[in-house]
Design a protein around this motif. Structure first.
Motif, PDB file in Angstrom:
ATOM      1  N   GLN A 119       0.905  -1.189  -0.010  1.00 21.55           N
ATOM      2  CA  GLN A 119       0.046   0.066   0.085  1.00 21.55           C
ATOM      3  C   GLN A 119       0.839   1.110  -0.054  1.00 21.55           C
ATOM      4  OE1 GLN A 119       0.856  -1.615   2.682  1.00 21.55           O
ATOM      5  NE2 GLN A 119       1.086  -0.330   4.223  1.00 21.55           N
ATOM      6  N   GLY A 120       2.259   1.189   0.232  1.00 17.61           N
ATOM      7  CA  GLY A 120       3.175   2.164   0.214  1.00 17.61           C
ATOM      8  C   GLY A 120       3.204   2.758   1.668  1.00 17.61           C
ATOM      9  N   THR A 121       4.311   3.210   1.797  1.00 11.49           N
ATOM     10  CA  THR A 121       4.774   4.173   3.063  1.00 11.49           C
ATOM     11  C   THR A 121       5.627   5.276   2.841  1.00 11.49           C
ATOM     12  OG1 THR A 121       5.778   3.672   5.476  1.00 11.49           O
ATOM     13  CG2 THR A 121       6.958   2.588   3.418  1.00 11.49           C
ATOM     14  N   GLN A 122       5.144   6.394   3.494  1.00 10.84           N
ATOM     15  CA  GLN A 122       5.727   7.504   3.374  1.00 10.84           C
ATOM     16  C   GLN A 122       7.012   7.791   4.072  1.00 10.84           C
ATOM     17  OE1 GLN A 122       4.370  10.428   1.328  1.00 10.84           O
ATOM     18  NE2 GLN A 122       6.504  11.058   1.711  1.00 10.84           N
ATOM     19  N   VAL A 123       7.983   8.185   3.275  1.00 13.47           N
ATOM     20  CA  VAL A 123       9.411   8.565   3.755  1.00 13.47           C
ATOM     21  C   VAL A 123       9.549  10.262   3.517  1.00 13.47           C
ATOM     22  CG1 VAL A 123      11.834   8.233   3.537  1.00 13.47           C
ATOM     23  CG2 VAL A 123      10.318   6.461   3.535  1.00 13.47           C
ATOM     24  N   THR A 124       9.885  11.036   4.443  1.00 11.99           N
ATOM     25  CA  THR A 124      10.165  12.392   4.248  1.00 11.99           C
ATOM     26  C   THR A 124      11.256  12.676   5.057  1.00 11.99           C
ATOM     27  OG1 THR A 124       7.683  12.825   4.305  1.00 11.99           O
ATOM     28  CG2 THR A 124       9.207  14.917   4.630  1.00 11.99           C
TER      29      THR A 124
END
Length: 127
Positions: A119-124
């Motif tokens: 589903q995706g994971t946010q990396v900032t």
């Protein structure tokens, strides 16, 4: 059918490290090539790294060579992406993906070749 759940993304300062995980259910990952992709806003989804089912063949995008490490644990049905020396340009949603079955030492880096996606994971990465 393979279900993938990726996790581990968060806000981190430039120069920091993160470890992303992707756990599969529904079927063994053993004959599958695993890949990590990323997509920044307004950009296409690009390959970051890929690993064949044996772990003996690995691909890294030039932008992450020497900083990221992909690995897998076929017993635990999990693939990892260790990210070091993170830069603001690494900011993106990261997706794990699986495809196969492939023979040992074979892999693909083309997004359209991958059958299953997390589903995706946010990396900032902040500067």
């Amino acid at each position: 059918q393979v279900q993938l759940v990726d996790s581990g993304g968060r806000l981190v300062q430039a120069g920091g490290s993160l470890r992303l995980s992707c756990t599969a259910s529904g079927r063994t990952l053993r004959p599958y090539v695993m890949g990590w992709f990323r997509q920044a806003p307004g950009k296409e989804r690009d390959i970051v790294a890929a690993i064949d089912f044996s772990g003996g063949s690995i691909y890294y995008a030039d932008s992450v060579k020497g900083r990221f490490i992909i690995s897998r644990d076929n017993v635990k049905h999990t693939v990892f992406l260790e990210m070091n020396s993170l830069k603001p340009e690494d900011t993106a949603v990261y997706y794990c993906a699986a495809t196969g079955p492939y023979s040992a030492m074979e892999l693909t880096t083309t997004p359209n070749d991958y059958k299953y996606w997390g589903q995706g994971t946010q990396v900032t990465v902040s500067s």
